[in-house]
Write a protein that holds these residues in place. Structure first.
Motif, short mmCIF file in Angstrom:
data_model
loop_
_atom_site.label_atom_id
_atom_site.label_comp_id
_atom_site.label_asym_id
_atom_site.label_seq_id
_atom_site.Cartn_x
_atom_site.Cartn_y
_atom_site.Cartn_z
N ARG A 69 0.84 -1.20 0.00
CA ARG A 69 0.00 0.00 0.00
C ARG A 69 0.88 1.26 0.00
O ARG A 69 1.99 1.25 0.52
CB ARG A 69 -0.88 -0.02 1.26
CG ARG A 69 -2.00 1.00 1.31
CD ARG A 69 -2.75 0.83 2.63
NE ARG A 69 -4.03 1.51 2.64
CZ ARG A 69 -4.22 2.74 3.10
NH1 ARG A 69 -3.20 3.42 3.58
NH2 ARG A 69 -5.43 3.27 3.10
N TYR A 70 0.37 2.33 -0.56
CA TYR A 70 1.09 3.60 -0.51
C TYR A 70 1.44 3.94 0.94
O TYR A 70 0.62 3.81 1.85
CB TYR A 70 0.23 4.73 -1.10
CG TYR A 70 0.04 4.63 -2.59
CD1 TYR A 70 1.13 4.75 -3.46
CD2 TYR A 70 -1.22 4.40 -3.13
CE1 TYR A 70 0.96 4.65 -4.84
CE2 TYR A 70 -1.40 4.30 -4.52
CZ TYR A 70 -0.31 4.42 -5.36
OH TYR A 70 -0.48 4.31 -6.72
N GLY A 71 2.71 4.33 1.14
CA GLY A 71 3.17 4.67 2.47
C GLY A 71 3.68 3.50 3.28
O GLY A 71 4.10 3.67 4.43
N HIS A 72 3.68 2.29 2.70
CA HIS A 72 4.09 1.09 3.44
C HIS A 72 5.39 0.48 2.93
O HIS A 72 5.78 -0.60 3.36
CB HIS A 72 2.99 0.02 3.36
CG HIS A 72 1.82 0.28 4.25
ND1 HIS A 72 1.05 1.42 4.15
CD2 HIS A 72 1.29 -0.45 5.27
CE1 HIS A 72 0.10 1.37 5.06
NE2 HIS A 72 0.23 0.26 5.75
N ALA A 73 6.10 1.17 2.04
CA ALA A 73 7.36 0.64 1.52
C ALA A 73 8.46 0.72 2.58
O ALA A 73 8.42 1.57 3.47
CB ALA A 73 7.79 1.41 0.28
N LEU A 74 9.43 -0.17 2.47
CA LEU A 74 10.60 -0.19 3.33
C LEU A 74 11.84 -0.31 2.46
O LEU A 74 11.76 -0.79 1.32
CB LEU A 74 10.52 -1.36 4.32
CG LEU A 74 9.46 -1.24 5.43
CD1 LEU A 74 9.31 -2.55 6.17
CD2 LEU A 74 9.82 -0.12 6.39
N PRO A 75 13.01 0.10 2.96
CA PRO A 75 14.23 0.08 2.13
C PRO A 75 14.78 -1.33 1.95
O PRO A 75 15.24 -1.95 2.90
CB PRO A 75 15.20 0.97 2.91
CG PRO A 75 14.72 0.89 4.34
CD PRO A 75 13.24 0.74 4.27
N THR A 76 14.69 -1.85 0.74
CA THR A 76 15.27 -3.15 0.40
C THR A 76 16.28 -2.94 -0.73
O THR A 76 16.29 -1.90 -1.39
CB THR A 76 14.18 -4.13 -0.07
OG1 THR A 76 13.42 -3.52 -1.12
CG2 THR A 76 13.24 -4.50 1.07
N HIS A 77 17.12 -3.94 -0.97
CA HIS A 77 18.18 -3.82 -1.97
C HIS A 77 18.03 -4.79 -3.14
O HIS A 77 18.39 -4.46 -4.27
CB HIS A 77 19.55 -4.03 -1.30
CG HIS A 77 19.82 -3.05 -0.20
ND1 HIS A 77 20.09 -1.73 -0.43
CD2 HIS A 77 19.85 -3.21 1.15
CE1 HIS A 77 20.28 -1.10 0.72
NE2 HIS A 77 20.14 -1.97 1.70
#
Length: 423
Positions: A69-77
């Motif tokens: 959902r918008y606003g639910h991203a996290l930093p992945t590589h």
């Protein structure tokens, strides 16, 4: 003990019990001979992807992408995170689903498809079946969410308007599949979580038509024709239980409402507060469920022959709201407003009702709190609780009382959490 803080802490404990960063690593398989491709969808999918990255062997191939959902991203590589529309699907979700399906079709027998699904995935993984446009899928979804249908009924329709859900993703894949699932539905059936992209679908096109007719939904001729054609041509049906494709698929539930309720129960017991779990599969209209819970709370408070205070009543599941007004609010705040009306200011009863994903309906709150003086404070502000309930405007009511619970995204989702504390 501050009852308000106690309830808030219990909610935090319940959410932490479903934290993907702690749960996912326990369930990861060994890397395959070939590559591992991660796909997924849901409000917990970004955290689940991050947990995989953090635990995966450095020398093993890993890539993929998930939709959240918008606003639910996290930093992945290594695993790409795509944000899309929820609860109404949008173009980002459609494009991501198209890319996911194409990538999955390219996997071979020595590869592994590692899936991460959680609540919200049905809207986020939105690839309409041939003959249905995204605009039509949006409108059907909008009507389904407003009519009071259960999540199982809603997903029966969505699976039969989708080119990727209802086991169709698994059917497109030649590689072994492991799907790690955080359950947000009563009964924890994989077919209903994110509309079961890798799970057998026991429902049919005919069942989907029945849901449309039961709730008198106004769909376009194209949508109805696709479903009617599906009834006539069984070859286009979703993969059913027993289909050979599922011999190489494992759908594993790694977190659910019961685990979170048990964690909250342990917290209350550490405070010497007795606990009664009323179930993790509660369904029905929010305002009606609240009436039954209020009757039980009043019985314990006024006639403590069998159950005595201090005690907390815990429950989970997924209630529904039939929207007839034009106010703001979700099922948890509506439950709490109905509970407030029924309790009528009865002393020594506190309550919290929140969604474990941090979003009650489509609002920026997880839910709300109720204290014994909520009724009096509302009257002092000139708030007519019954009128707010009639207008489905529980969010506004509790905002005036400064009793909304705002957590932001929790990056998990095991559905409703309700606690009624009787002192």
């Amino acid at each position: 003990m501050n009852p308000r803080n106690c309830l808030l802490e219990s909610f935090s404990v319940a959410v932490k019990a479903a934290d993907p960063l702690h749960i996912v690593p326990q369930h990861l398989p060994d890397p395959p001979r070939g590559r591992t491709f991660v796909v997924g969808a849901g409000k917990a999918s970004a955290a689940m992807a991050l947990a995989i990255e953090n635990s995966w062997p450095a020398n093993a191939q890993l890539n993929g992408f998930v939709v959240t959902r918008y606003g639910h991203a996290l930093p992945t590589h290594k695993i790409r995170i795509i944000e899309a529309g929820h609860p109404i699907p949008d173009e980002n979700g459609e494009q991501a689903s198209r890319e996911i399906l194409a990538a999955v079709k390219a996997l071979g027998p020595e590869d592994l498809l590692l899936c991460v699904f959680s609540g919200g995935g049905s809207s986020l993984l939105s690839l309409p079946i041939d003959g249905v446009s995204l605009r039509e899928l949006k409108e059907v979804t909008r009507q389904l969410l407003r009519c009071g249908a259960s999540i199982q009924e809603i997903n029966t329709v969505r699976k039969h308007l989708s080119a990727i859900q209802g086991g169709r993703l698994a059917a497109a894949c030649k590689a072994p599949i492991m799907a790690l699932i955080i359950s947000d539905v009563t009964g924890d059936a994989a077919t209903h979580i994110a509309s079961g992209p890798c799970a057998p679908d026991p429902t049919s096109f005919s069942d989907a038509l029945t849901v449309l007719d039961r709730y008198h939904l106004d769909v376009t001729p194209a949508v109805r024709q696709v479903l009617l054609t599906g009834v006539e041509r069984a070859v286009d049906e979703t993969p059913k239980p027993g289909a050979s494709v599922f011999t190489r698929v494992e759908n594993r539930i790694i977190a659910n409402a019961h685990q979170s309720l048990m964690a909250a129960a342990d917290y209350f017991q550490s405070l010497n507060i007795a606990t009664l779990i009323l179930g993790d599969t509660v369904t029905g209209e929010s305002r009606e469920i609240a009436k039954g819970y209020a009757a039980l709370a009043k019985e314990i408070r006024l006639h403590p022959q069998l159950l005595r205070a201090p005690i907390v009543l815990l429950s989970g599941g997924e209630t529904t709201v039939t929207i007839r007004g034009n106010g703001r609010g979700g099922r948890n705040s509506e439950f709490l407003l109905s509970l407030l009306i029924e309790l009528d200011g009865l002393e020594k009863i506190y309550a919290l009702a929140c969604d474990t994903d941090g979003i009650d309906g489509t609002e920026n709150s997880a839910g709300a709190l109720l204290t014994p003086d909520s009724f009096i404070r509302a009257k002092a502000l000139g708030l007519n609780a019954a009128a707010f309930l009639t207008n489905n405007d529980a969010y506004t009511f509790f905002r005036h009382l400064n009793d909304l619970v705002v957590t932001g995204p929790t990056y998990t989702n095991v559905n409703d959490y309700r606690a009624i504390l009787i002192l």
